[in-house]
Design a protein around this motif. Structure first.
Motif, PDB file in Angstrom:
ATOM      1  N   ASP A 142       9.289  11.752 -11.106  1.00 25.45           N
ATOM      2  CA  ASP A 142       9.839  11.787  -9.744  1.00 25.45           C
ATOM      3  C   ASP A 142       8.775  12.218  -8.743  1.00 25.45           C
ATOM      4  O   ASP A 142       8.673  11.652  -7.646  1.00 25.45           O
ATOM      5  N   LEU A 143       7.968  13.210  -9.095  1.00 23.39           N
ATOM      6  CA  LEU A 143       6.892  13.666  -8.221  1.00 23.39           C
ATOM      7  C   LEU A 143       5.874  12.556  -7.988  1.00 23.39           C
ATOM      8  O   LEU A 143       5.424  12.336  -6.860  1.00 23.39           O
ATOM      9  N   ALA A 144       5.531  11.821  -9.040  1.00 26.67           N
ATOM     10  CA  ALA A 144       4.585  10.713  -8.906  1.00 26.67           C
ATOM     11  C   ALA A 144       5.162   9.614  -8.020  1.00 26.67           C
ATOM     12  O   ALA A 144       4.443   9.029  -7.197  1.00 26.67           O
ATOM     13  N   ARG A 145       6.451   9.336  -8.169  1.00 29.07           N
ATOM     14  CA  ARG A 145       7.087   8.329  -7.318  1.00 29.07           C
ATOM     15  C   ARG A 145       7.069   8.753  -5.846  1.00 29.07           C
ATOM     16  O   ARG A 145       6.803   7.945  -4.957  1.00 29.07           O
ATOM     17  N   GLU A 146       7.358  10.031  -5.596  1.00 33.44           N
ATOM     18  CA  GLU A 146       7.325  10.524  -4.226  1.00 33.44           C
ATOM     19  C   GLU A 146       5.914  10.395  -3.645  1.00 33.44           C
ATOM     20  O   GLU A 146       5.745   9.979  -2.494  1.00 33.44           O
ATOM     21  N   ARG A 147       4.918  10.739  -4.430  1.00 35.34           N
ATOM     22  CA  ARG A 147       3.535  10.643  -3.961  1.00 35.34           C
ATOM     23  C   ARG A 147       3.154   9.182  -3.698  1.00 35.34           C
ATOM     24  O   ARG A 147       2.493   8.883  -2.709  1.00 35.34           O
ATOM     25  N   MET A 148       3.584   8.267  -4.566  1.00 39.33           N
ATOM     26  CA  MET A 148       3.317   6.840  -4.341  1.00 39.33           C
ATOM     27  C   MET A 148       3.986   6.360  -3.055  1.00 39.33           C
ATOM     28  O   MET A 148       3.386   5.605  -2.284  1.00 39.33           O
ATOM     29  N   ASP A 149       5.216   6.796  -2.821  1.00 46.14           N
ATOM     30  CA  ASP A 149       5.916   6.412  -1.594  1.00 46.14           C
ATOM     31  C   ASP A 149       5.171   6.933  -0.366  1.00 46.14           C
ATOM     32  O   ASP A 149       5.035   6.218   0.629  1.00 46.14           O
ATOM     33  N   GLN A 150       4.685   8.174  -0.444  1.00 45.65           N
ATOM     34  CA  GLN A 150       3.919   8.738   0.667  1.00 45.65           C
ATOM     35  C   GLN A 150       2.646   7.926   0.923  1.00 45.65           C
ATOM     36  O   GLN A 150       2.319   7.604   2.062  1.00 45.65           O
ATOM     37  N   LEU A 151       1.931   7.623  -0.155  1.00 46.29           N
ATOM     38  CA  LEU A 151       0.693   6.854  -0.005  1.00 46.29           C
ATOM     39  C   LEU A 151       0.966   5.452   0.531  1.00 46.29           C
ATOM     40  O   LEU A 151       0.225   4.944   1.377  1.00 46.29           O
ATOM     41  N   ARG A 152       2.043   4.829   0.072  1.00 49.52           N
ATOM     42  CA  ARG A 152       2.411   3.498   0.550  1.00 49.52           C
ATOM     43  C   ARG A 152       2.740   3.552   2.039  1.00 49.52           C
ATOM     44  O   ARG A 152       2.316   2.693   2.822  1.00 49.52           O
ATOM     45  N   GLU A 153       3.453   4.588   2.432  1.00 50.96           N
ATOM     46  CA  GLU A 153       3.815   4.745   3.837  1.00 50.96           C
ATOM     47  C   GLU A 153       2.567   4.977   4.696  1.00 50.96           C
ATOM     48  O   GLU A 153       2.415   4.382   5.775  1.00 50.96           O
ATOM     49  N   GLN A 154       1.649   5.813   4.218  1.00 47.09           N
ATOM     50  CA  GLN A 154       0.410   6.062   4.958  1.00 47.09           C
ATOM     51  C   GLN A 154      -0.417   4.778   5.081  1.00 47.09           C
ATOM     52  O   GLN A 154      -0.979   4.493   6.141  1.00 47.09           O
ATOM     53  N   LEU A 155      -0.482   4.006   4.007  1.00 38.70           N
ATOM     54  CA  LEU A 155      -1.238   2.767   4.043  1.00 38.70           C
ATOM     55  C   LEU A 155      -0.601   1.766   5.010  1.00 38.70           C
ATOM     56  O   LEU A 155      -1.311   1.120   5.794  1.00 38.70           O
ATOM     57  N   ASN A 156       0.720   1.658   4.981  1.00 39.28           N
ATOM     58  CA  ASN A 156       1.405   0.754   5.915  1.00 39.28           C
ATOM     59  C   ASN A 156       1.179   1.187   7.361  1.00 39.28           C
ATOM     60  O   ASN A 156       0.963   0.348   8.243  1.00 39.28           O
ATOM     61  N   ASP A 157       1.209   2.503   7.605  1.00 40.62           N
ATOM     62  CA  ASP A 157       0.951   3.007   8.960  1.00 40.62           C
ATOM     63  C   ASP A 157      -0.479   2.687   9.397  1.00 40.62           C
ATOM     64  O   ASP A 157      -0.729   2.299  10.537  1.00 40.62           O
ATOM     65  N   ALA A 158      -1.424   2.834   8.473  1.00 41.21           N
ATOM     66  CA  ALA A 158      -2.823   2.552   8.791  1.00 41.21           C
ATOM     67  C   ALA A 158      -3.027   1.066   9.070  1.00 41.21           C
ATOM     68  O   ALA A 158      -3.762   0.688   9.994  1.00 41.21           O
ATOM     69  N   ILE A 159      -2.362   0.221   8.287  1.00 44.20           N
ATOM     70  CA  ILE A 159      -2.470  -1.226   8.512  1.00 44.20           C
ATOM     71  C   ILE A 159      -1.834  -1.581   9.848  1.00 44.20           C
ATOM     72  O   ILE A 159      -2.390  -2.348  10.640  1.00 44.20           O
ATOM     73  N   ALA A 160      -0.683  -1.003  10.147  1.00 47.69           N
ATOM     74  CA  ALA A 160       0.002  -1.284  11.409  1.00 47.69           C
ATOM     75  C   ALA A 160      -0.816  -0.775  12.592  1.00 47.69           C
ATOM     76  O   ALA A 160      -0.826  -1.391  13.661  1.00 47.69           O
ATOM     77  N   GLY A 161      -1.512   0.339  12.422  1.00 40.95           N
ATOM     78  CA  GLY A 161      -2.326   0.894  13.496  1.00 40.95           C
ATOM     79  C   GLY A 161      -3.642   0.167  13.676  1.00 40.95           C
ATOM     80  O   GLY A 161      -4.367   0.408  14.634  1.00 40.95           O
ATOM     81  N   GLY A 162      -3.992  -0.709  12.745  1.00 41.68           N
ATOM     82  CA  GLY A 162      -5.219  -1.478  12.859  1.00 41.68           C
ATOM     83  C   GLY A 162      -6.449  -0.779  12.335  1.00 41.68           C
ATOM     84  O   GLY A 162      -7.558  -1.271  12.488  1.00 41.68           O
ATOM     85  N   THR A 163      -6.309   0.370  11.706  1.00 36.50           N
ATOM     86  CA  THR A 163      -7.481   1.079  11.188  1.00 36.50           C
ATOM     87  C   THR A 163      -7.907   0.571   9.819  1.00 36.50           C
ATOM     88  O   THR A 163      -9.014   0.832   9.387  1.00 36.50           O
ATOM     89  N   VAL A 164      -7.044  -0.176   9.162  1.00 34.89           N
ATOM     90  CA  VAL A 164      -7.348  -0.719   7.836  1.00 34.89           C
ATOM     91  C   VAL A 164      -7.017  -2.201   7.851  1.00 34.89           C
ATOM     92  O   VAL A 164      -5.971  -2.610   8.357  1.00 34.89           O
ATOM     93  N   THR A 165      -7.900  -3.009   7.293  1.00 33.10           N
ATOM     94  CA  THR A 165      -7.654  -4.442   7.203  1.00 33.10           C
ATOM     95  C   THR A 165      -7.036  -4.743   5.855  1.00 33.10           C
ATOM     96  O   THR A 165      -7.563  -4.299   4.827  1.00 33.10           O
ATOM     97  N   PRO A 166      -5.922  -5.460   5.801  1.00 32.54           N
ATOM     98  CA  PRO A 166      -5.326  -5.802   4.505  1.00 32.54           C
ATOM     99  C   PRO A 166      -6.313  -6.606   3.660  1.00 32.54           C
ATOM    100  O   PRO A 166      -7.114  -7.379   4.189  1.00 32.54           O
ATOM    101  N   ALA A 167      -6.278  -6.419   2.378  1.00 32.87           N
ATOM    102  CA  ALA A 167      -7.216  -7.076   1.468  1.00 32.87           C
ATOM    103  C   ALA A 167      -7.090  -8.594   1.553  1.00 32.87           C
ATOM    104  O   ALA A 167      -8.077  -9.319   1.376  1.00 32.87           O
ATOM    105  N   ALA A 168      -5.941  -9.120   1.838  1.00 26.34           N
ATOM    106  CA  ALA A 168      -5.755 -10.567   1.924  1.00 26.34           C
ATOM    107  C   ALA A 168      -6.492 -11.148   3.125  1.00 26.34           C
ATOM    108  O   ALA A 168      -6.851 -12.316   3.131  1.00 26.34           O
ATOM    109  N   ASP A 169      -6.757 -10.320   4.145  1.00 22.87           N
ATOM    110  CA  ASP A 169      -7.427 -10.793   5.346  1.00 22.87           C
ATOM    111  C   ASP A 169      -8.942 -10.593   5.312  1.00 22.87           C
ATOM    112  O   ASP A 169      -9.643 -11.032   6.218  1.00 22.87           O
ATOM    113  N   VAL A 170      -9.448  -9.928   4.309  1.00 20.35           N
ATOM    114  CA  VAL A 170     -10.882  -9.644   4.229  1.00 20.35           C
ATOM    115  C   VAL A 170     -11.607 -10.881   3.742  1.00 20.35           C
ATOM    116  O   VAL A 170     -11.214 -11.520   2.772  1.00 20.35           O
TER     117      VAL A 170
END
Length: 129
Positions: free
Chosen positions: A82-110
């Motif tokens: 459960d702790l690992a799942r929560e951490r994965m959800d947090q990381l997924r959310e941070q990555l989605n926020d970073a992609i939405a903010g334009g600070t990270v380019t999705p791998a498919a677009d590189v």
């Protein structure tokens, strides 16, 4: 295999003959010898039964102790998952926020550029200089 069987058969018949000879030549009467043999057999039976009951008690105790231990380990593992799942959800959310903010380019677009006909670098010559 024949030699082993012959040896085992000889040992069995030799032991039987020795037992019979010992009983026949014993200084006690037959009734005393039978009573003594019965006592020995009863003692052996009682000892075997006691050992069996003790083994059953130990097995029951071990089985009783094993269940809660398995439950505790299962609960511990579930908590870690459960702790690992929560951490994965947090990381997924941070990555989605970073992609939405334009600070990270999705791998498919590189776009990966390849460099062709690059001169080889001589590492020995570079290290000597």
């Amino acid at each position: 295999m024949g030699k082993a069987f012959n040896f085992a058969a000889g040992a069995f018949f030799g032991a039987a003959a020795g037992t019979i000879a010992g009983i026949m030549l014993a200084p006690r009467s037959g009734a005393e010898t039978r009573a003594m043999a019965a006592d020995i057999a009863n003692d052996a039976w009682d000892n075997a039964r006691d050992a069996y009951e003790q083994g059953v008690d130990q097995a029951r105790t071990a089985a009783t102790d094993f269940g809660p231990m398995v439950d505790a380990k299962t609960d511990e593992l579930r908590a870690k998952v459960d702790l690992a799942r929560e951490r994965m959800d947090q990381l997924r959310e941070q990555l989605n926020d970073a992609i939405a903010g334009g600070t990270v380019t999705p791998a498919a677009d590189v776009v990966v550029e390849t460099v062709e006909d690059e001169p080889a670098v001589d590492t020995e010559a570079a290290s000597e200089a």
